[in-house]
Structure formats: structure tokens, C-alpha cells
Write a protein that holds these residues in place. Structure first.
Motif, PDB file in Angstrom:
ATOM      1  N   LYS A  86      -9.179  42.380  24.275  1.00 36.02           N
ATOM      2  CA  LYS A  86      -8.799  43.508  25.120  1.00 36.02           C
ATOM      3  C   LYS A  86     -10.074  43.898  25.878  1.00 36.02           C
ATOM      4  O   LYS A  86     -11.164  43.436  25.581  1.00 36.02           O
ATOM      5  CB  LYS A  86      -8.289  44.676  24.274  1.00 36.02           C
ATOM      6  N   GLU A 143       3.070  52.434  18.571  1.00 35.99           N
ATOM      7  CA  GLU A 143       2.173  51.333  18.207  1.00 35.99           C
ATOM      8  C   GLU A 143       2.514  50.668  16.866  1.00 35.99           C
ATOM      9  O   GLU A 143       2.659  49.448  16.814  1.00 35.99           O
ATOM     10  CB  GLU A 143       0.719  51.810  18.273  1.00 35.99           C
ATOM     11  N   ASP A 184      -1.640  50.845  11.138  1.00 39.12           N
ATOM     12  CA  ASP A 184      -2.329  50.490  12.385  1.00 39.12           C
ATOM     13  C   ASP A 184      -3.638  51.259  12.436  1.00 39.12           C
ATOM     14  O   ASP A 184      -3.655  52.472  12.603  1.00 39.12           O
ATOM     15  CB  ASP A 184      -1.422  50.834  13.578  1.00 39.12           C
ATOM     16  N   ILE A 206      -0.264  44.653  18.313  1.00 37.26           N
ATOM     17  CA  ILE A 206       0.516  45.735  18.907  1.00 37.26           C
ATOM     18  C   ILE A 206       1.026  45.318  20.278  1.00 37.26           C
ATOM     19  O   ILE A 206       2.186  45.538  20.621  1.00 37.26           O
ATOM     20  CB  ILE A 206      -0.338  47.006  18.960  1.00 37.26           C
ATOM     21  N   ASP A 246      -1.181  48.125  26.233  1.00 36.62           N
ATOM     22  CA  ASP A 246      -1.722  48.837  25.076  1.00 36.62           C
ATOM     23  C   ASP A 246      -2.934  49.613  25.587  1.00 36.62           C
ATOM     24  O   ASP A 246      -3.983  49.041  25.861  1.00 36.62           O
ATOM     25  CB  ASP A 246      -2.129  47.840  23.984  1.00 36.62           C
TER      26      ASP A 246
HETATM   27 MG   LIG Z   1      -4.452  50.609  19.370  1.00 32.49          MG
END
Ligand SMILES: [Mg+2]
Ligand SMILES: Nc1ncnc2c1ncn2[C@@H]1O[C@H](COP(=O)(O)OP(=O)(O)OP(=O)(O)O)[C@@H](O)[C@H]1O
Length: 642
Positions: free
Chosen positions: A96, A236, A284, A483, A60
Motif C-alpha cells: 500500500k 474492514e 484487524d 482487507i 482501503d
Molecule cells: Mg486498515
């Protein structure tokens, strides 16, 4: 779809034409389709011919944060998210890693993520001006009108770098991290050829941006150009949708009923609460983009059908950062902020990190102010620049909801913070309102709010107010990873999404026999006594038309001269659902279909190249065969050359 019979015309191009015909603009006259539109249904996706793999790794590549996750084919239920990263920001979860990249002064890759940010931060100001630090650069692929392989990005110090290099560096970094982790798990070297790679991109991205990501993957050595199927570009919100169906009650928050269970037992999937035909929307909300997708579930297999083309826009959470920057400009002057960013780039990064954690603390019921630490070098540089203090600037400015606190902080009232959110949230609400007003979008059972921005209580409340109970708002617990996990599931079974909607109308320009009264006189072209209408838009697929996976659009082309090596056909597109001429308003040239017929000399006087194009996948694919010899012809669609 209706297309009149069209014929091959050689050398019909005259200079007298008022508007460009496709043939003229190609400088390669005489290529028009032989056959009318033909849609073949070949919905059994040819999985076996695709890349054989052991593991799926999804990347991602986010505007503000990125990461990877993986699952082994033999253990598809077990999705591993990447190892924990070094560093991390106080008060900010680090599932992330920040999408930040640092290059040395001679433009070599140095580091990515927290490592890049921390190293950059520790450089002294004279040195940091030489290094190239980049963040929030993914949006450039969406906002650049004429995106090409040569598109540039600007680093924090103002220097230019090729966007392709930056994306390739980042992907190479993820490749290395993931292979290292897989090797550690396997207790030996893990081969790249055993990996099926998935890269997620926003659904609203146009073809050039998707192709750009693919080119960057080739450059990064993720997969080779000869083996394109080893990489899947996933959308996504589709990935999010695939994951959300599998959610269990304890893995989510139901905003419409925060405590009760709405008749669902705690172990039940949201998906198992869905029956044949249930419709839901996935929103999203990322850093850069907000993407809306409407899906319908088809049981028993649980396949998904897209009900309305992907919509949304560049309304992610960084819009709030830009509003903050605007506010600083208002208080301290645009000239100062511009200079400060270039002269003290690391301090600017610090300031934005400080803002980030305050931004995440914003909530509708908040009554106490939010304090933002101004870096010392901001205060110092301002004094040098203007000759008076930051405090003085605040007192003088007519921004009265931001004050100077005695501890050397910017004190923002909750109203000031809400005002920074407002433009971005308004855009999202406007898109949602428009979506829910569409006739295709009725009876929506669930609305899944995903992406990092979905965590914002201000956004949650706005969506709730807008929906007025029309559907249940579900927020997965690990919004930031939805995602990524969905993308892994998609990589394991790309045929899960059976029907998509074309985001645009695509076609080519052709000549049709001229019909008096139907065709405008200015489009008439006479060749050997026959009258033709030029510039006719031959539609491959219309915007919002549904296409099944594997469905193809067939066209036949023939080279103008037997000696011709390549056939190049311009592809046109439009946001509108139909177009009559390629010169219609809103129609633009967006790519080229290239058929490489070299080395396929055919005995037939007129060679027919049958071209099959698939529009039901996340990317457009083209295949072609030489009908006389049944040999395949290299076919590609290019959206990046202009
Ligand atoms: Mg994103
Ligand atoms: N509580 C919050 N309030 C406001 N914004 C938030 C909050 N929590 C996270 N965000 C924002 O969410 C964004 C990160 O979300 P996410 O990781 O989904 O985006 P991304 O994948 O990097 O972006 P995109 O998908 O648009 O490319 C950041 O811009 C962050 O500021």
C-alpha cells in the motif's frame, strides 16, 4: 419489541417541561409515530435496483497506508491489486502507499503517498514551513466527538485545513489512479459510471464518520449524490473475514502449528475446513484501529452471520509511535519536541520513518539493541535550542535503556522497545479477553489476525499467550492486503453478510399516553385534558440485536400542519441495550431523520408518511412513502449536522 399506540399531537409543547422533549428540541412540534414498531422481513436484497457495473474498485483508506484493488464482474476470482508505487522505504514492504498528503502553500492538492513524502522531504526548511503536509489523520474521524462537515485537521506546520477537503483530495487521487490503470488495461477510456466503488472503514466507526467518508466521496466526484448506491461503505474486519474464508493453506501461517498441516491438505481452503455453524474471530490490527468481529459461517452458500457487535478501539500500531514520541519528550523535553516538529517538520518525518523500520524489527526473542538514526537537523537544532548536546541530554536523563551510540544513533535496548509496545498490546489483549469471556463467543475455531500490525511478532506472541490454544491463530501471508481483497469480494456480492448486530441502540423520542405508577410525574404533559408522558424512547433497534440484511423498521409520521414542507425527527442512540427515556444517562442525540414532503400535497386531511429504515447494512438507510398517494418521499438520515 413493544411500543404503545402513540398518536399525533399538535402544538402540545409548553415551556413548563423540565426536560427537552424531542418535539420541543426540534422546534417542530407534533410529530410522533402513528404505528407501533413493525419489523418487516424483506431479506432479498434488491440487487437489481442497485448500480449496474462492470468492475468493482475497493479503496482501503488506512491510517498509515492506503491502496486500491479491483476485479471485473465477469472475472470475480481474479483480484488485481494496484500497480506498484514509486519509491518505498528500505526494509518496509510497499504493497500500500503511505497515507500522506501534501498541499501547496495555497492549499491546493500537490501529491499523495511516497511522492508527497519525498517532495516534502526535499523542500528546504523555510519553504517546508509553508507547505501543508498531513499524515495519520484518519483517526480524527473516530476521535472527534462532534464530527461535522467543517471539522478541521492540522498539517505538520500547524496550519488548519478542512478534513473534508483532505479526504476528498485523497479519494480523488485514488479515483484517478484506478481509472488510469483500468483505462490502460482496457486500451481506452474507462468510464467512472462502470465502476462500483467500495471504501472500507473500521467497524467500530460511528455513523457520523461513515457518513463523512461518503460526503468526501461525493466531493471527490467518486460518485454523485444522486446515485448513492454506486458507493458501498464496507467494514474492514468484515472484508477481511470474507477473504479469510477463502484462504488456502499455503497462503497463511498457522501460529498454533507453524510447520504441520493440522490435517488440512495444502490445497484445501480454511473455509472448506469449516462446517455449518463454525465460528471465528477476525482481529484487524491496523495503524489506527483494532477491530474485532465474530462471524459464523452458514453453508451451503457460505453466508456470514455476525454473532456479536463489532468491538475494539483506537489501539493500532501508531500507539507505539506515540509512545516513542513520549520517550523523546522525556529525554529531550516536551518543549523542544513541540518546537522541533513545527520548525523542522521534514526532519521529524525522517525520524519517524527511521523509527518505523526499527519498530518492525522488534521481536520477543531479540537480544541485540535497535539503533535509530537521529537526523542531523535534530542534533543541530537541539544544540541551538538547549545549548548542550544530544549526548549530554541522554546522559542526564534517567531513561537508562536508551543510550547514545558513537555513530550518532539512539541505541534502544530490546526492553525499551518492548516497553513502547506494551500499552498498545495490553489494550488489544484486554479487548480480546473481554470478547472471549462473552457467552456469545464460545467455540471459536479460528482467530484470523490481519492488518499490518498483525505482522508484529510481539503482538502475535501476546495473542497466543492469551488464547492458550483455545482457537487456531491464522495469519494470512498478505496481511496488509487482506482487507483490500475482501472489500473487492464484498463489492461483488454485498449480500454475503446476511446478519449483522447493531452496534448501538437507536430510536426517537415520542409521547405516550401517561400511565399512573408507570411513568414518572415529571414526564407528564397535559394537553386538552389528556395526560401524556413525554421523552419516551421509541426503540428502532437495540445494541447487539441481530438484524438481517434488508430487514426494515417501519414507522409512520405525519406533518403537524398540512402546509409543512419537511418533517425533521431527531434520532437518539445509546451504547446500552435498552433505554426508557431520551433523557436517560448515556442517551444522546446523534442524527436527524428528514422527510421532504414538499410538492406532495395530499388531499387527505391527515397525511401519513410511512418510513422504512434498514439497520442491517453497513450504513443506515431510510425510505419513505406518502400512504395516501403511494408516492415516494425523499428520506435521509443525517449524522453530521448538530
Ligand atoms: Mg486498515
Ligand atoms: N512488524 C510490525 N510491528 C509493528 N507494527 C507493524 C509491523 N508491521 C506493520 N506494522 C504497523 O502496521 C500499520 C499498518 O497496518 P495497516 O496498513 O493494516 O494499517 P492501516 O490500514 O493504515 O490502519 P487502519 O486500518 O487502522 O486505518 C503501521 O502502523 C505499521 O507501523
Amino acid at each position: 419489541m413493544m411500543t404503545e399506540k402513540v398518536l399525533v399531537i399538535d402544538d402540545v409543547i409548553t415551556d413548563a417541561m423540565a426536560t427537552p422533549s424531542p418535539a420541543k428540541s426540534m422546534g417542530d412540534p407534533g410529530i410522533t409515530p402513528l404505528s407501533p414498531t413493525h419489523v418487516l422481513n424483506d431479506s432479498e436484497e434488491n440487487e437489481s435496483t442497485r448500480h449496474p457495473y462492470v468492475v468493482v474498485v475497493a479503496i482501503d483508506f488506512g491510517t498509515t497506508s492506503s491502496g486500491y484493488a479491483y476485479a471485473f464482474k465477469k472475472e470475480p476470482e481474479c483480484i488485481h491489486t494496484m500497480r506498484r508505487w514509486e519509491g518505498g522505504d528500505p526494509g518496509v514492504s510497499n504493497q500500500k502507499t503511505p497515507t500522506t498528503i501534501l498541499l501547496t502553500p495555497d492549499k491546493k492538492f500537490h501529491s499523495f503517498g511516497y511522492a508527497a513524502r519525498d517532495f516534502y522531504h526535499d523542500l528546504d526548511p523555510t519553504e517546508s514551513k509553508q507547505w501543508l503536509y498531513l499524515e495519520k489523520f484518519k483517526m480524527k474521524l473516530h476521535t472527534t466527538a462532534n464530527l461535522s462537515i467543517d471539522t478541521d485537521l492540522h498539517a505538520a506546520n500547524g496550519k488548519r485545513v478542512k478534513a473534508l477537503d483532505i479526504f476528498a483530495y485523497a479519494l480523488a487521487f485514488f479515483k484517478e489512479q484506478a481509472l488510469k490503470e483500468l483505462s490502460d488495461q482496457a486500451g481506452g477510456d474507462f468510464e467512472n459510471s462502470d465502476v462500483r466503488w467500495v471504501i472500507t472503514v473500521p467497524a467500530i466507526w460511528k455513523m457520523p464518520a461513515k457518513q463523512f467518508m461518503r460526503e468526501a466521496a461525493y466531493k471527490a466526484g467518486l460518485v454523485s449524490r444522486d446515485n448513492p448506491d454506486q458507493l458501498i461503505i464496507a467494514l474492514e474486519p468484515e472484508a477481511a473475514s470474507i477473504y479469510c474464508r477463502k484462504l488456502r493453506l499455503h497462503q497463511m501461517v498457522d501460529l498454533s502449528n507453524k510447520t504441520a498441516q493440522n490435517g488440512y491438505s495444502p490445497t484445501e481452503n480454511v473455509g472448506s475446513g469449516m462446517t455449518q455453524g463454525d465460528r471465528y474471530v477476525v482481529v484487524d490490527c491496523g495503524g489506527g484501529t483494532v477491530d474485532l468481529t465474530v462471524h459464523q459461517i452458514r453453508l451451503p452458500e457460505g453466508h456470514l452471520k455476525e454473532l456479536y457487535k463489532a468491538s475494539g478501539g483506537p489501539h493500532g500500531s501508531i500507539g507505539i509511535d506515540y509512545e516513542f514520541e513520549k520517550l523523546l519528550c522525556k529525554i529531550f523535553g516536551q518543549d523542544f519536541i513541540d518546537q522541533f516538529k513545527i520548525k523542522r517538520p521534514a526532519a521529524w518525518v525522517d525520524l519517524m520513518i527511521a523509527f518505523e523500520s526499527r519498530k518492525r524489527a522488534a521481536a520477543p526473542d531479540r537480544s541485540n539493541p535497535l539503533n535509530i538514526n537521529l537526523p542531523f537537523s535534530f542534533i543541530d537544532y537541539y544544540k541551538k535550542f538547549r545549548g548542550h548536546s544530544v549526548e549530554h541530554a541522554l546522559r542526564k536523563s534517567n531513561v537508562d535503556f536508551v543510550k547514545w551510540s558513537s555513530q550518532g544513533m539512539l541505541r534502544m535496548s530490546p526492553d525499551a522497545m518492548n516497553a513502547l509496545f506494551k500499552p498498545t498490546i495490553d489494550h488489544i489483549i484486554q479487548h480480546l479477553t473481554e470478547l472471549f469471556d462473552r457467552p456469545e463467543v464460545t467455540d471459536i475455531k479460528f482467530l484470523f489476525l490481519v492488518g499490518g500490525f498483525a505482522e508484529s511478532p510481539l503482538l502475535q506472541q501476546a495473542v497466543q499467550n492469551m488464547l492458550q490454544g483455545r482457537s487456531r491463530i491464522i495469519i494470512p501471508h498478505d496481511v496488509g492486503l487482506t482487507i483490500l481483497k475482501g472489500a473487492v469480494l464484498f463489492g461483488l456480492d454485498p449480500s454475503i453478510i446476511k446478519v449483522r448486530r447493531s452496534p448501538l441502540t437507536y430510536g426517537v423520542g415520542v409521547l405516550n399516553r401517561f400511565i399512573e405508577g408507570k411513568h414518572p410525574p415529571e414526564k407528564m404533559l397535559v394537553k386538552d385534558g389528556t395526560r401524556w408522558c413525554t421523552d419516551v424512547f421509541d426503540t428502532f433497534i437495540s445494541a447487539d440485536q441481530s438484524v438481517a440484511l434488508g430487514e426494515t423498521v417501519k414507522r409512520s409520521y405525519t406533518p403537524a400542519k398540512p402546509s409543512q414542507q419537511v418533517i425533521v425527527i431527531h434520532v437518539y442512540c445509546s451504547e446500552k441495550e435498552s433505554a426508557i427515556f431520551i433523557s436517560d444517562p448515556g442517551v444522546r442525540k446523534c442524527g436527524t431523520l428528514k422527510l421532504d414532503v414538499s410538492g406532495t400535497e395530499s388531499p387527505a386531511a391527515r397525511r401519513e408518511i410511512q418510513t422504512l429504515m434498514q439497520f442491517g447494512d453497513t450504513e443506515i438507510r431510510a425510505m419513505a412513502i406518502d400512504v395516501a398517494t403511494s408516492r415516494s418521499v425523499k428520506a435521509s438520515i443525517d449524522f453530521l449536522s448538530h
